[in-house]
Design an enzyme around this catalytic site. Structure first.
Site, short mmCIF file in Angstrom:
data_model
loop_
_atom_site.label_atom_id
_atom_site.label_comp_id
_atom_site.label_asym_id
_atom_site.label_seq_id
_atom_site.Cartn_x
_atom_site.Cartn_y
_atom_site.Cartn_z
N SER C 18 45.35 38.79 41.91
CA SER C 18 45.04 37.40 41.66
C SER C 18 46.37 36.75 41.64
O SER C 18 47.36 37.44 41.64
CB SER C 18 44.36 37.20 40.34
OG SER C 18 44.44 38.31 39.57
N CYS C 19 46.43 35.44 41.73
CA CYS C 19 47.79 34.97 41.93
C CYS C 19 47.88 33.54 42.40
O CYS C 19 46.95 32.79 42.26
CB CYS C 19 48.44 35.85 42.97
SG CYS C 19 47.34 37.05 43.65
#
Lengths: 503, 263, 382
Positions: C18-19
């Site tokens: 995720s990011c």
């Protein structure tokens, strides 16, 4: 010859509850209960009881209990009750012992050793009640790629697509012939198929004229006996299935005894009434894979390439190689029927000892077709003892495009798996052509029951998909990542292509 | 980023803040959201009633964890979860806001002179949010009413899919003032309380919701909100003309939408 | 601190990502420095956790424009020797050198980074009856699958991927990115959910000149991967994002599907929408969805994809992840958060949020422009 056999079941009647309404006498097709006019009571011939539970369900006073006969042979893990009884019966009759429905022996059930994933934190589960989850799927041959025509802002498809079946949920009704089942059941299943947006396979007994109008939702079967197979029949359905074998009795033929071949059945099968309807083990024009190709294309020519052609095999040892051959022979759909599949009649020893579990067969066929790069060109339908929506989801995760259900549909209608289908006396009016008994099955009622349970399974499938964070069935097909195994050996995990829970 | 600092003294951040009477102006450049929010709390504790924040680029949770009355004016783009759990303050954003605006807000006012991202007003329980332009997906998910608390969201433009998903109470009003064709799908899926008004048609409505007739009370309510909206945004909003348009009212079928599914 | 992971394909772990993602293209093809992209991604520092970051930059090797630039990461010198032997057998190596890096206190225990400028050897090409691109893809798959400790990070012409374990700003310093100029930059800050950091797991993922930075997780990964493996792509990076890069390569380069429709393969319209289309359009979308059903991407995703001439942004069809685009003069920005764009470009001409499954394409002015198909919903900046 004096029989040494003991009754399997004992009928117990609670005489304080019994009002002698005689419903049990009327309902039992095996002649178990009778009225003793002298004593003014109802008595039972326990030796005839098959534990179908029809009388128990219908008794208004719940006065009847069917018990296992306490007179058992001495406990013996090896020489079981059934084993001993079978030998004694064969000693009396000299015949192979027949049975109905699917294998009931304690072989490993791989469905029960596979568990499903759910999303937590890193991916949101989807709620099927509120957000769309698509379980529609298309079955048939597909090209590996498509060609497009691009003309100043306009794009259209150049490739011709082969005909495909569109199912609104990945569940179809399995092949159960007219003769094994009666017309009421066929009608109920076809109408349920229409309501649920799926298909019913009419089996090898031909397609009754009453049902031809539903042809768009029927898959017609061409088995070794070629019963009722003519041009009109072939063009009547939405697809054609060549039956090579079935999971319940791989490698042996089928036999509908002359007594069960009524006028109507004879007409549909296009054979003389009262004669035996024999389906040989092989198609006598298919002795090798190239022969299969020949038949497939004969059928395609006969229907002007407008219907997908499916080939059904029993799950046996080299299913993967066979399936690869079938795909290359031109089949659009491959059906694999595992050893838990049901039948109207088969020798018990075949039913219980021949064939392999669908879970392993499916996994290896799917993997083999992928290794050969041809998996996506054909569709695979798995069958043989799909008992619940969880089995459906696991089957798709292992690689199936869809499943066929037979036993489950019959159970929904009333079947209690007493395994006496071959007698033609099915008290639920399902596996019988005796018009007196067959009329017990109200087609509309049966239809409603089947539609209900299909709806319930669809809801459950969507719940499981949503929990996995998948909103479309295509993303589950062959997605072994979503499965984990428990209680499986290294080799089993490897064949299934599944990791162990915890990894 | 070091651990949270002791913010009882604001002297460490004097270069970021100018205080005049009971107003403060903050230059948020270079401040992490923890520092910025600690600053807001400290200033509020000192009795400041109006705070302006400039040079804000994505700092989160502005308006969270504050006590008492306070007006915050944001010049720039606040980060995610603006006014999360906010309990009575007022925030004015002169620009767009991002995702999670008004997340689980309990009370207060948010006015956005622009658009907001996704998931605005999630689980909102009270207070009001006015958005001048558009809102993203999943606006007002699980908004709920409780006793005298009734949350309200008013959107001047349009929204994305899943508006009012799982709504349990409150009011959402979508004005679609620019009059463009909207393609909102799955409106009110899982709805079991509250009401949604959309100016114009709402075709794709979830099966737990239904379209109902708009009555006098509804129009009165809508007009009131529309007037409040036009006051904030000084828009050339012809209230009379807009009230002549057709509004679609979406309400739940029942408070127990899933009775028949499980058995 | 780095530990080599078990390579058995069956047991490879899926690492979640995720990011923050960010992309920038100068639509006139004018190359720019690292300053703005790095500032933008640092504004979104909150979305990462320092365990991964990376950049893909286009236009950085004008002197070697027509050769394949391989960026290779080595965990040990033996891997390097093996790869170089392999490259010598299969390519003409015009230049081989270490990718310059700077010593850093925060980038710990880095692997060896090397770059090669390559041309396929003509007799080998002829033998394998492949064109240059196909040849390179095969060789890259071989190296990644068969040579332990070596990973080809990028294999396109006139572009390169720089990535690893650390915050993107720190990696930019480590790789001395201020010394490069490109006309497309895509950046990624990662929040992986396991430690220690896995250098190969950082984004962007690349094959030829396709690079992908991804925010989200693919629940369809198992299905996507098995389909791509059937077509010769080996998934070796233990990260679901890898399949997105290969999917674009398969659809656009091999199967010649226009990129707008490739996006519709990854995020297809719902069946009920397809049913309601007019017949010709319906047939095409049905064919697309049926034939490429195993490439449908399920699960939340926002992606930024780049290849020469185009910067692309796309979200999943429920819009579970954020994506914003902005335009100022000739520059298109695509970002997880609006704040990052405004941080570097306070005077935007336009800011827009795409809807679910809607594709954003920034196309270079001078590239061959394909007319926009009238039925796909997309935003194009000319």
């Amino acid at each position: 010859m004096r029989s040494h056999l003991l009754p399997e079941y004992i009928v117990e009647r609670d005489y304080t509850k019994c009002t002698r309404c005689k419903v049990c006498i009327k309902q039992c097709t095996y002649g178990v209960h009778y009225y003793n006019a002298v004593k003014d009571t109802i008595e039972s011939k326990s030796e005839r009881c098959v534990n179908c539970l029809r009388c128990v369900v219908f008794c208004p006073k719940e006065a009847i209990t069917i018990k296992r006969n306490l007179n058992n042979y001495r406990e013996n893990y090896y020489w079981t009750q059934e084993t001993i009884t079978s030998i004694k019966r064969q000693a009396e009759t000299g015949s192979a012992i027949l049975t109905g429905m699917g294998c009931d022996k304690p072989y490993p059930v791989y469905w029960d050793k596979l568990l499903l994933n759910a999303c937590q934190v890193t991916n949101p589960p989807i709620d099927p009640i509120r957000e769309p989850i698509e379980i529609r799927t298309y079955l048939g041959r597909k090209p590996t790629r498509i060609e497009l025509e691009i003309n100043s802002g306009d794009i259209s498809l150049k490739t011709d697509l082969a005909p495909n079946l569109c199912v609104e949920a990945p569940i179809l009704f399995a092949a159960m012939s007219y003769g094994a089942l009666n017309l009421n059941v066929h009608e109920a299943l076809v109408r349920a198929a229409i309501e649920c947006g799926t298909y019913f396979n009419c089996g090898e007994g031909g397609l009754h004229s009453n049902l031809r109008k539903y042809g768009n939702h029927i898959i017609v079967q061409v088995a070794s006996g070629r019963f009722g197979v003519d041009l009109e029949y072939l063009n009547a359905g939405a697809a054609i299935e060549i039956k090579i074998g079935q999971g319940a009795k791989p490698g042996i033929g089928g036999h509908l005894p002359g007594e069960k071949v009524s006028e109507d059945i004879a007409m549909v099968r296009m054979i003389p009434a009262g004669t035996d309807a024999l389906s040989p083990a092989p198609h006598h024009d298919i002795y090798s894979i190239e022969d299969l190709r020949q038949l497939i294309y004969a059928l395609k020519e006969a229907t002007e390439y407008m219907k997908p052609v499916s080939v059904k095999i029993a799950a046996v040892h080299n299913s993967a190689a066979i399936a690869s051959g079938i795909a290359r022979a031109g089949a659009d759909i491959i059906v694999i029927d595992g050893f838990r599949g049901s039948t109207g009649a088969a020798p018990r020893v075949i039913r219980d000892n021949v064939g392999i579990p669908i879970e392993l067969a499916l996994a290896s066929v799917d993997q083999r077709l992928r290794e050969e790069g041809i998996r996506d060109e054909v569709s695979i339908i798995a069958s043989g003892g799909i008992r619940s929506s969880a089995d459906v989801v696991k089957a798709i995760a292992l690689g199936a495009d869809a499943v066929y259900i037979g036993t489950a549909a019959l159970v929904a209608m009333g079947c209690t798996l007493c395994q006496r289908c071959y007698t033609g006396k099915c008290p639920w009016g399902i596996a019988t052509s005796n018009p007196e008994i067959a009329k017990r099955l109200n087609s509309a009622d049966a239809y409603r029951r089947v539609v209900n349970f299909m709806r319930a399974w669809s809801i459950e499938i969507k719940e499981m998909l949503g929990a996995m964070g998948i909103d479309s069935i295509e993303s589950l097909r062959g997605n072994r990542e979503q499965l984990r195994g428990v209680g499986l050996t290294e080799r089993e995990l490897r064949i299934l292509g599944v990791k162990i829970a915890g990894e | 980023m070091s651990d949270i600092l002791n913010m009882s003294e604001t002297s460490e951040y004097t270069e970021h803040v100018i205080v005049k009477d009971n107003r403060a102006i903050i230059n948020a450049e270079g401040l992490h959201y923890r520092q910025l929010n600690a600053l807001l709390r400290a200033l509020s504790a000192r009795g400041i009633k109006t705070i302006e924040i400039h040079n804000i680029y994505g700092q989160r949770y502005i308006g969270t964890g504050l006590k008492g009355t306070l007006d915050i004016k944001v010049y720039g783009i606040p980060g995610n979860d603006l006014a999360a759990f906010m309990n009575g303050q007022r925030i004015f954003v002169y620009g767009n806001a991002q995702d999670g605006c008004g997340n689980t807000m309990n009370d207060g006012l948010i006015v956005i002179y622009g658009s907001v991202g996704d998931v605005a007003g999630y689980a909102m329980r009270g207070g009001k949010i006015f958005i001048r332009d558009d809102a993203g997906f999943r606006v007002g998910v699980h908004m709920k009413e409780y006793r005298d608390k009734k949350p309200i969201i008013v959107i001047g433009g349009k929204t994305g899919d899943f508006l009012g998903e799982y709504m349990a109470g409150g009011i959402i009003l979508v004005l679609n003032l620019r009059g463009k064709e909207h393609s909102m799908r799955f409106v009110g899926v899982g709805m079991h309380g509250g009401v949604i008004y959309v100016r114009g048609k709402a075709k794709h409505v979830g099966k737990e919701a239904k379209i109902a007739d708009v009555n006098e009370n509804d129009l009165h309510l809508i007009e009131g909100l529309l007037k409040e909206f036009s006051e904030y945004f000084n828009q050339d909003v012809n209230v009379k003309k807009i009230m002549e348009c057709k509004f679609t009212k979406i309400v739940p079928f029942s408070h127990k939408p899933y009775g028949k599914l499980y058995g | 601190m780095y530990t080599e992971r078990n390579r058995k394909n069956l047991y490879d772990d899926k690492i979640f990502s995720s990011c923050a993602i960010f992309g920038m293209i100068n639509l006139k093809g004018e190359r720019f420095t690292s300053k703005e992209p790095v500032r933008a991604v640092s504004c979104m520092r909150e979305r990462g956790n320092g365990l991964g970051g990376g950049f893909a930059i286009y236009g950085i090797y004008p002197d070697f424009k027509d050769t394949y630039a391989f960026h290779v990461m080595y965990m040990n010198t033996r891997a390097k020797k093996r790869v170089e032997r392999f490259l010598t057998r299969n390519f003409r190596i015009l230049l081989s050198e270490e990718i310059p890096t700077e010593n850093s206190d925060v980038i710990l225990d880095p692997p060896i980074f090397w770059r090669y400028f390559l041309e396929p050897l003509p007799p080998r090409l002829k033998d394998e009856r492949a064109d240059g691109d196909e040849y390179v893809v095969n060789k890259v798959m071989k190296i990644n699958a068969k040579i332990r400790g070596a990973y080809v990070l990028s294999s396109g012409k006139d572009m390169g991927v720089f990535k690893g374990v650390g915050f993107p700003e720190d990696l930019a310093e480590f790789f001395r990115l201020d010394e490069y100029k490109g006309y497309i930059w895509i950046c990624h800050a990662r929040f992986p959910t396991n430690t220690p950091g896995w250098w190969e797991g950082a984004h962007p993922f690349n094959i030829l000149d396709w690079s992908v930075a991804h925010n989200g997780e693919l629940s369809s990964y198992g299905t996507n991967r098995r389909y791509l493996e059937m077509h010769g792509y080996k998934c070796t990076m233990h990260t679901d994002t890898e399949v997105i890069a290969y999917a674009f390569d398969l659809l656009v380069r091999r199967h010649k599907i226009p990129v707008e429709l490739a996006a519709k393969v990854l995020a297809p319209p719902y069946w009920e929408e397809i049913d309601a289309m007019e017949p010709r359009k319906r047939l095409m979308f049905m064919a697309l969805r049926q034939v490429y059903r195993s490439l449908m991407m399920n699960g939340p995703f926002s992606v930024v994809v780049a290849h020469h001439g185009e910067l692309i942004g796309l979200t999943d069809r429920k819009k579970l992840r954020p994506l914003v685009m902005g335009v100022e003069d000739n520059v298109l920005y695509i970002s997880s958060e609006e704040a990052a764009i405004r941080f570097i470009s306070p005077n935007l001409d336009k800011i827009m949020r795409p809807s679910c499954g809607e594709i954003i394409i920034g196309r270079l002015e001078r590239s061959r422009v394909m007319e926009i198909p009238t039925f796909t919903r997309m935003v194009q900046i000319k």
